[in-house]
Design a protein around this motif. Structure first.
Motif, PDB file in Angstrom:
ATOM      1  N   UNK A  56       0.766  -1.152  -0.048  1.00 49.64           N
ATOM      2  CA  UNK A  56       0.045   0.110  -0.171  1.00 49.64           C
ATOM      3  C   UNK A  56       0.843   1.365  -0.050  1.00 49.64           C
ATOM      4  N   UNK A  57       0.883   2.373  -1.067  1.00 54.67           N
ATOM      5  CA  UNK A  57       1.304   3.341  -1.004  1.00 54.67           C
ATOM      6  C   UNK A  57       0.675   4.373  -0.168  1.00 54.67           C
ATOM      7  N   UNK A  58       1.363   4.645   0.884  1.00 61.67           N
ATOM      8  CA  UNK A  58       0.579   5.412   2.036  1.00 61.67           C
ATOM      9  C   UNK A  58       0.391   6.953   1.384  1.00 61.67           C
ATOM     10  N   UNK A  59      -1.037   7.327   1.465  1.00 68.27           N
ATOM     11  CA  UNK A  59      -1.363   8.623   0.690  1.00 68.27           C
ATOM     12  C   UNK A  59      -1.683   8.413  -0.696  1.00 68.27           C
ATOM     13  N   UNK A  60      -1.442   7.305  -1.461  1.00 64.82           N
ATOM     14  CA  UNK A  60      -1.781   7.161  -2.799  1.00 64.82           C
ATOM     15  C   UNK A  60      -0.846   8.294  -3.565  1.00 64.82           C
ATOM     16  N   UNK A  61      -1.670   8.998  -4.427  1.00 63.91           N
ATOM     17  CA  UNK A  61      -0.904  10.006  -5.230  1.00 63.91           C
ATOM     18  C   UNK A  61      -0.561  11.147  -4.425  1.00 63.91           C
ATOM     19  N   UNK A  62      -0.858  11.161  -3.246  1.00 62.22           N
ATOM     20  CA  UNK A  62      -0.543  12.419  -2.272  1.00 62.22           C
ATOM     21  C   UNK A  62       0.633  12.055  -1.465  1.00 62.22           C
ATOM     22  N   UNK A  99      -7.211  14.758   9.141  1.00 64.15           N
ATOM     23  CA  UNK A  99      -8.144  13.609   8.789  1.00 64.15           C
ATOM     24  C   UNK A  99      -7.655  12.858   7.667  1.00 64.15           C
ATOM     25  N   UNK A 100      -6.815  13.475   6.849  1.00 61.96           N
ATOM     26  CA  UNK A 100      -6.461  12.705   5.398  1.00 61.96           C
ATOM     27  C   UNK A 100      -6.013  11.175   5.835  1.00 61.96           C
ATOM     28  N   UNK A 101      -5.028  10.874   6.632  1.00 62.03           N
ATOM     29  CA  UNK A 101      -4.555   9.781   6.480  1.00 62.03           C
ATOM     30  C   UNK A 101      -5.443   8.818   7.483  1.00 62.03           C
ATOM     31  N   UNK A 102      -6.202   9.461   8.533  1.00 56.91           N
ATOM     32  CA  UNK A 102      -7.089   8.500   9.201  1.00 56.91           C
ATOM     33  C   UNK A 102      -8.111   7.899   8.080  1.00 56.91           C
ATOM     34  N   UNK A 103      -8.681   8.911   7.421  1.00 55.17           N
ATOM     35  CA  UNK A 103      -9.655   8.225   6.212  1.00 55.17           C
ATOM     36  C   UNK A 103      -8.909   7.345   5.261  1.00 55.17           C
ATOM     37  N   UNK A 104      -7.779   7.685   4.725  1.00 50.41           N
ATOM     38  CA  UNK A 104      -7.106   6.712   4.020  1.00 50.41           C
ATOM     39  C   UNK A 104      -6.855   5.310   4.482  1.00 50.41           C
ATOM     40  N   UNK A 105      -6.427   5.269   5.840  1.00 49.95           N
ATOM     41  CA  UNK A 105      -6.356   3.856   6.355  1.00 49.95           C
ATOM     42  C   UNK A 105      -7.376   3.262   6.701  1.00 49.95           C
ATOM     43  N   UNK A 126       1.296  -7.867   4.758  1.00 47.86           N
ATOM     44  CA  UNK A 126       1.267  -6.566   3.744  1.00 47.86           C
ATOM     45  C   UNK A 126       2.540  -5.634   4.032  1.00 47.86           C
ATOM     46  N   UNK A 127       2.699  -4.680   3.014  1.00 51.68           N
ATOM     47  CA  UNK A 127       3.700  -3.627   3.344  1.00 51.68           C
ATOM     48  C   UNK A 127       3.056  -2.247   3.062  1.00 51.68           C
ATOM     49  N   UNK A 128       3.645  -1.305   3.865  1.00 49.76           N
ATOM     50  CA  UNK A 128       3.583   0.133   3.622  1.00 49.76           C
ATOM     51  C   UNK A 128       4.642   0.588   3.015  1.00 49.76           C
ATOM     52  N   UNK A 129       4.415   1.380   1.956  1.00 47.91           N
ATOM     53  CA  UNK A 129       5.464   2.258   0.988  1.00 47.91           C
ATOM     54  C   UNK A 129       5.314   3.695   1.312  1.00 47.91           C
ATOM     55  N   UNK A 130       6.201   4.395   2.043  1.00 46.73           N
ATOM     56  CA  UNK A 130       6.229   5.837   2.336  1.00 46.73           C
ATOM     57  C   UNK A 130       7.197   6.635   1.323  1.00 46.73           C
TER      58      UNK A 130
END
Length: 271
Positions: free
Chosen positions: A146-152, A160-166, A175-179
């Motif tokens: 999962x690319x954190x924040x997608x295109x952002x 609220x952005x990353x709360x909603x994203x998650x 799974x893996x997170x890509x920052x």
């Protein structure tokens, strides 16, 4: 016949290694003769070295006390037992130190805790003992990335952005997170506790990432916390918590296939 002799020889070496590892572990009685009791400015931990496989023995009156393991430095400092990792209350608790890192113990008796009845220990691998290979249960399947924040990416200052994203995703062990971010102005700190996350405290991180392209594998179920340590960034919203569920049902793999996947997990090719 030769195979049988070799198998016996291998079994003997393995048994000797296991016995040697068991015997080399140290049992530490917390507080020595005083036991688990309030102490101001006690330097008991300064006189000890703690290694993976060692044990702590807590002795106390269970009618007035317990041993509460908390997840982070702020819970420890403020004697906050609201979200314990574990609670022991037998009066003679033996806690084995299974992983390297910082361990925090307090009593849930707040008065006793603020009077000094708390303990933090730093656990390391014994340099005289080889680090064992991972057990089959530690060899994780290759999950989703999962690319954190997608295109952002990891760059949005919105509480609220990353709360909603998650919230919109389901994460599992493996799974893996890509920052992705500009590493000249940012970083990723993985922290352990609710209070550290709430107050954006980076003092005792579980891990620190600063490459600008960090791939972090989720190896344990539970809540994982990530913040930016740059002043003001976390407070402005650059913080993420993800709830990780157990590994979904996957086909059973042979020992060779599990080993191959584990070796492959050390390499990540970015295209």
């Amino acid at each position: 016949m030769a195979k049988r002799i070799f198998g016996f020889f291998l079994l003997a070496i393995t048994t000797f290694t296991v016995l040697l590892g068991c015997c080399s572990a140290t049992v530490h009685k917390v507080g020595d003769s005083d036991g688990w009791a309030p102490k101001e400015d006690d330097n008991w931990t300064d006189r000890e070295e703690f290694h993976v496989g060692d044990s702590l023995v807590f002795e106390y009156d269970r009618n007035f006390n317990d041993v509460t393991q908390v997840s982070g430095g702020l819970e420890y400092e403020f004697c906050d037992s609201s979200f314990p990792k574990a609670v022991y209350n037998t009066g003679h608790d033996v806690v084995t130190l299974k992983e390297p890192g910082s361990y925090y113990f307090i009593t849930s008796n707040h008065t006793q805790c603020t009077s000094g009845q708390r303990l933090d220990v730093l656990v390391t691998h014994d340099p005289s003992s080889p680090i064992p290979p991972p057990s089959p249960s530690k060899i994780l399947p290759s999950g989703n990335i999962y690319k954190v924040g997608d295109s952002k990416r990891w760059s949005v200052y919105d509480s609220e952005f990353y709360y909603q994203w998650s919230k919109e995703k389901q994460f599992h062990v493996g799974d893996s997170l890509l920052f992705e971010y500009n590493n000249e102005v940012n970083d990723v700190f993985e922290i352990s506790g609710d209070l550290e996350f709430l107050y954006c405290d980076p003092i005792s991180p579980v891990a620190v990432h600063k490459t600008g392209h960090d791939l972090i594998k989720l190896t344990e179920p539970g809540i994982h916390y990530f913040i930016s340590s740059e002043p003001g960034h976390c407070e402005a919203g650059l913080k993420l918590q993800v709830v990780v569920g157990p590994t979904p049902n996957v086909p059973k793999l042979s020992p060779l296939e599990r080993l191959t996947r584990w070796l492959n997990s050390f390499t990540f090719n970015h295209h």
